[in-house]
Design a protein around this motif. Structure first.
Motif, mmCIF file in Angstrom:
data_model
loop_
_atom_site.group_PDB
_atom_site.id
_atom_site.type_symbol
_atom_site.label_atom_id
_atom_site.label_comp_id
_atom_site.label_asym_id
_atom_site.label_seq_id
_atom_site.Cartn_x
_atom_site.Cartn_y
_atom_site.Cartn_z
ATOM 1 N N ASN A 31 0.924 -1.305 -0.016
ATOM 2 C CA ASN A 31 -0.007 -0.052 0.058
ATOM 3 C C ASN A 31 0.892 1.208 0.004
ATOM 4 O OD1 ASN A 31 0.696 0.369 2.836
ATOM 5 N ND2 ASN A 31 -0.664 -0.967 3.346
ATOM 6 N N GLU A 32 0.067 2.362 -0.016
ATOM 7 C CA GLU A 32 1.072 3.618 -0.165
ATOM 8 C C GLU A 32 2.014 3.902 0.935
ATOM 9 O OE1 GLU A 32 -1.879 3.194 -1.342
ATOM 10 O OE2 GLU A 32 -1.851 3.634 -3.508
ATOM 11 N N THR A 33 1.351 3.602 2.185
ATOM 12 C CA THR A 33 2.264 3.777 3.502
ATOM 13 C C THR A 33 3.519 2.888 3.524
ATOM 14 O OG1 THR A 33 -0.062 4.403 4.834
ATOM 15 C CG2 THR A 33 2.166 3.554 5.898
ATOM 16 N N VAL A 36 6.096 4.481 0.996
ATOM 17 C CA VAL A 36 6.654 5.667 1.483
ATOM 18 C C VAL A 36 7.825 5.162 2.343
ATOM 19 C CG1 VAL A 36 6.744 7.869 2.773
ATOM 20 C CG2 VAL A 36 4.461 7.262 1.125
ATOM 21 N N ILE A 37 7.527 4.147 3.165
ATOM 22 C CA ILE A 37 8.461 3.809 4.195
ATOM 23 C C ILE A 37 9.591 2.977 3.453
ATOM 24 C CG2 ILE A 37 8.923 1.977 5.952
ATOM 25 C CD1 ILE A 37 6.179 2.570 7.077
ATOM 26 N N ILE A 38 9.264 2.525 2.464
ATOM 27 C CA ILE A 38 10.346 1.707 1.440
ATOM 28 C C ILE A 38 11.291 2.812 0.868
ATOM 29 C CG2 ILE A 38 10.915 0.521 -0.745
ATOM 30 C CD1 ILE A 38 8.610 -1.187 0.129
ATOM 31 N N LEU A 39 10.575 3.855 0.262
ATOM 32 C CA LEU A 39 11.309 5.069 -0.344
ATOM 33 C C LEU A 39 12.186 5.860 0.778
ATOM 34 C CD1 LEU A 39 8.650 6.665 -2.651
ATOM 35 C CD2 LEU A 39 10.338 5.099 -3.193
ATOM 36 N N HIS A 40 11.843 5.901 2.119
ATOM 37 C CA HIS A 40 12.583 6.646 3.033
ATOM 38 C C HIS A 40 13.722 5.796 3.411
ATOM 39 C CE1 HIS A 40 10.617 10.362 3.906
ATOM 40 N NE2 HIS A 40 9.497 9.595 4.269
ATOM 41 N N ILE A 41 13.504 4.279 3.659
ATOM 42 C CA ILE A 41 14.717 3.567 3.923
ATOM 43 C C ILE A 41 15.614 3.684 2.766
ATOM 44 C CG2 ILE A 41 15.431 1.007 3.952
ATOM 45 C CD1 ILE A 41 12.675 0.654 5.345
ATOM 46 N N PHE A 123 -3.110 -10.795 3.775
ATOM 47 C CA PHE A 123 -3.054 -9.726 4.622
ATOM 48 C C PHE A 123 -3.762 -8.579 4.000
ATOM 49 C CE2 PHE A 123 0.402 -11.848 6.677
ATOM 50 C CZ PHE A 123 -0.084 -11.496 7.923
ATOM 51 N N ILE A 124 -3.699 -8.498 2.724
ATOM 52 C CA ILE A 124 -4.323 -7.405 2.023
ATOM 53 C C ILE A 124 -5.846 -7.515 1.866
ATOM 54 C CG2 ILE A 124 -4.559 -6.398 -0.489
ATOM 55 C CD1 ILE A 124 -1.840 -6.742 -0.894
ATOM 56 N N LEU A 125 -6.277 -8.967 1.684
ATOM 57 C CA LEU A 125 -7.647 -9.224 1.692
ATOM 58 C C LEU A 125 -8.399 -8.834 2.855
ATOM 59 C CD1 LEU A 125 -10.044 -10.492 -0.012
ATOM 60 C CD2 LEU A 125 -9.218 -12.714 0.805
ATOM 61 N N PHE A 126 -7.811 -9.409 4.042
ATOM 62 C CA PHE A 126 -8.240 -8.981 5.355
ATOM 63 C C PHE A 126 -8.470 -7.473 5.332
ATOM 64 C CE2 PHE A 126 -7.720 -13.350 6.746
ATOM 65 C CZ PHE A 126 -8.350 -13.519 7.489
ATOM 66 N N GLU A 127 -7.620 -6.790 5.169
ATOM 67 C CA GLU A 127 -7.671 -5.180 5.223
ATOM 68 C C GLU A 127 -8.927 -4.674 4.299
ATOM 69 O OE1 GLU A 127 -3.919 -3.517 4.924
ATOM 70 O OE2 GLU A 127 -3.423 -3.945 6.774
ATOM 71 N N GLN A 128 -8.867 -5.372 3.110
ATOM 72 C CA GLN A 128 -9.999 -4.902 2.516
ATOM 73 C C GLN A 128 -11.323 -5.216 2.924
ATOM 74 O OE1 GLN A 128 -8.793 -6.842 -1.211
ATOM 75 N NE2 GLN A 128 -7.666 -5.105 -2.086
ATOM 76 N N GLU A 129 -11.721 -6.391 3.342
ATOM 77 C CA GLU A 129 -12.856 -7.083 3.799
ATOM 78 C C GLU A 129 -13.243 -6.159 5.244
ATOM 79 O OE1 GLU A 129 -14.925 -8.618 2.430
ATOM 80 O OE2 GLU A 129 -13.803 -9.578 0.842
ATOM 81 N N ARG A 132 -10.289 -1.598 7.069
ATOM 82 C CA ARG A 132 -9.432 -0.767 7.855
ATOM 83 C C ARG A 132 -8.004 -1.568 7.921
ATOM 84 N NH1 ARG A 132 -9.048 -3.943 12.210
ATOM 85 N NH2 ARG A 132 -10.742 -5.079 12.994
ATOM 86 N N ILE A 133 -7.049 -0.922 8.479
ATOM 87 C CA ILE A 133 -5.762 -1.534 8.845
ATOM 88 C C ILE A 133 -5.939 -2.597 9.848
ATOM 89 C CG2 ILE A 133 -3.306 -1.278 9.643
ATOM 90 C CD1 ILE A 133 -3.203 1.477 7.913
ATOM 91 N N LEU A 134 -5.183 -3.561 9.812
ATOM 92 C CA LEU A 134 -5.385 -4.528 10.780
ATOM 93 C C LEU A 134 -4.602 -4.185 11.936
ATOM 94 C CD1 LEU A 134 -5.028 -8.029 8.965
ATOM 95 C CD2 LEU A 134 -7.102 -6.893 9.476
ATOM 96 N N SER A 135 -4.876 -4.547 13.328
ATOM 97 C CA SER A 135 -4.180 -4.422 14.408
ATOM 98 C C SER A 135 -2.948 -5.225 14.686
ATOM 99 C CB SER A 135 -5.305 -4.299 15.747
ATOM 100 O OG SER A 135 -5.618 -5.798 15.931
ATOM 101 N N PRO A 136 -2.194 -4.853 15.354
ATOM 102 C CA PRO A 136 -0.997 -5.733 15.502
ATOM 103 C C PRO A 136 -1.658 -7.195 16.212
ATOM 104 C CG PRO A 136 -0.487 -3.856 16.622
ATOM 105 C CD PRO A 136 -1.981 -3.683 16.035
ATOM 106 N N ILE A 137 -2.622 -7.238 17.115
ATOM 107 C CA ILE A 137 -3.091 -8.576 17.512
ATOM 108 C C ILE A 137 -3.552 -9.213 16.375
ATOM 109 C CG2 ILE A 137 -4.924 -9.545 19.063
ATOM 110 C CD1 ILE A 137 -4.385 -7.239 20.838
#
Length: 226
Positions: A31-33, A36-41, A123-129, A132-137
């Protein structure tokens, strides 16, 4: 003279970003977030910092450090980011490497999707369904299904679809489905289809009533390749 100076400053300030990264990141399940993290690294790497801290990354983003940590964990789980550790005398030198990401970007397009790609898509499918973004748990729960329970990504995907179509979209219900399937020896999507059909057939016979749900829609996922 001043214009020439400014032009030199602009040229020196450029960073070469692979075009394939920008054109394929969606296909890679990013995703876009995460992009951006990859670009900063990548930017920190070009500046000689191979292991930027969470604090350093957060200075250039709107995310909190804990959110960045979660995204980094997801990138590692998806197989696009790794940490290389080398012994330097009495010290251990650590650095991020994006080599797995670039290998995935420039891999043969005809290559079959590997396990890492299936996990990333899961992981993407879960977030789509969930919308929202999934929590760490929640992320840890999915990892447990994969690593500890040994479920294939396609089977977890089937359990998610079952929960969606039953109108019970929550992790507890999905976990119940997977536990029942595990008891019945479900290992493939085909096994899951059979178990689901048997369950709903038995439920219908016990109640003696027709489901109000449109079964032609309900069983759509059973015909999918998952």
């Amino acid at each position: 003279m001043q214009n020439l100076y400014m032009y030199d400053r602009i040229i020196q300030d450029q960073i070469n970003i692979p075009e394939q990264l920008l054109s394929k990141y969606l296909d890679l399940g990013l995703n876009e977030t995460e992009l951006v993290i990859i670009l900063h690294i990548y930017r920190f790497h070009l500046r000689g910092n191979d292991l930027p801290s969470l604090e350093e990354l957060s200075q250039f983003m709107t995310l909190e450090e804990q959110d960045i940590a979660r995204c980094l964990s997801q990138l590692k789980k998806k197989g696009y980011l790794d940490i290389i550790r080398q012994n330097q005398g009495n010290l251990i030198d650590e650095r991020y490497t994006l080599e797995p990401l670039f290998k995935a970007i420039y891999a043969n397009n005809d290559k079959k999707i590997g396990e890492e790609d299936h996990i990333a898509n899961l992981f993407i499918l879960f977030e789509q369904e969930f919308g929202r973004i999934l929590s760490p748990i929640e992320i840890e729960t999915i990892n447990q299904w994969l690593d500890e329970d040994g479920f294939q990504p396609a089977v977890i995907k089937a359990a998610l679809r079952e929960a969606v179509l039953m109108g019970k979209l929550n992790f507890r219900y999905i976990d119940r489905i997977l536990n029942e399937w595990k008891k019945k020896g479900v290992q493939t999507v085909q096994d899951a289809r059979k178990a689901s059909k048997a369950f709903h057939t038995n439920s219908k016979e016990k109640t003696g009533k027709k489901h109000s749900r449109d079964t032609s829609v309900y069983y759509n996922w059973l015909e999918d390749d998952a």
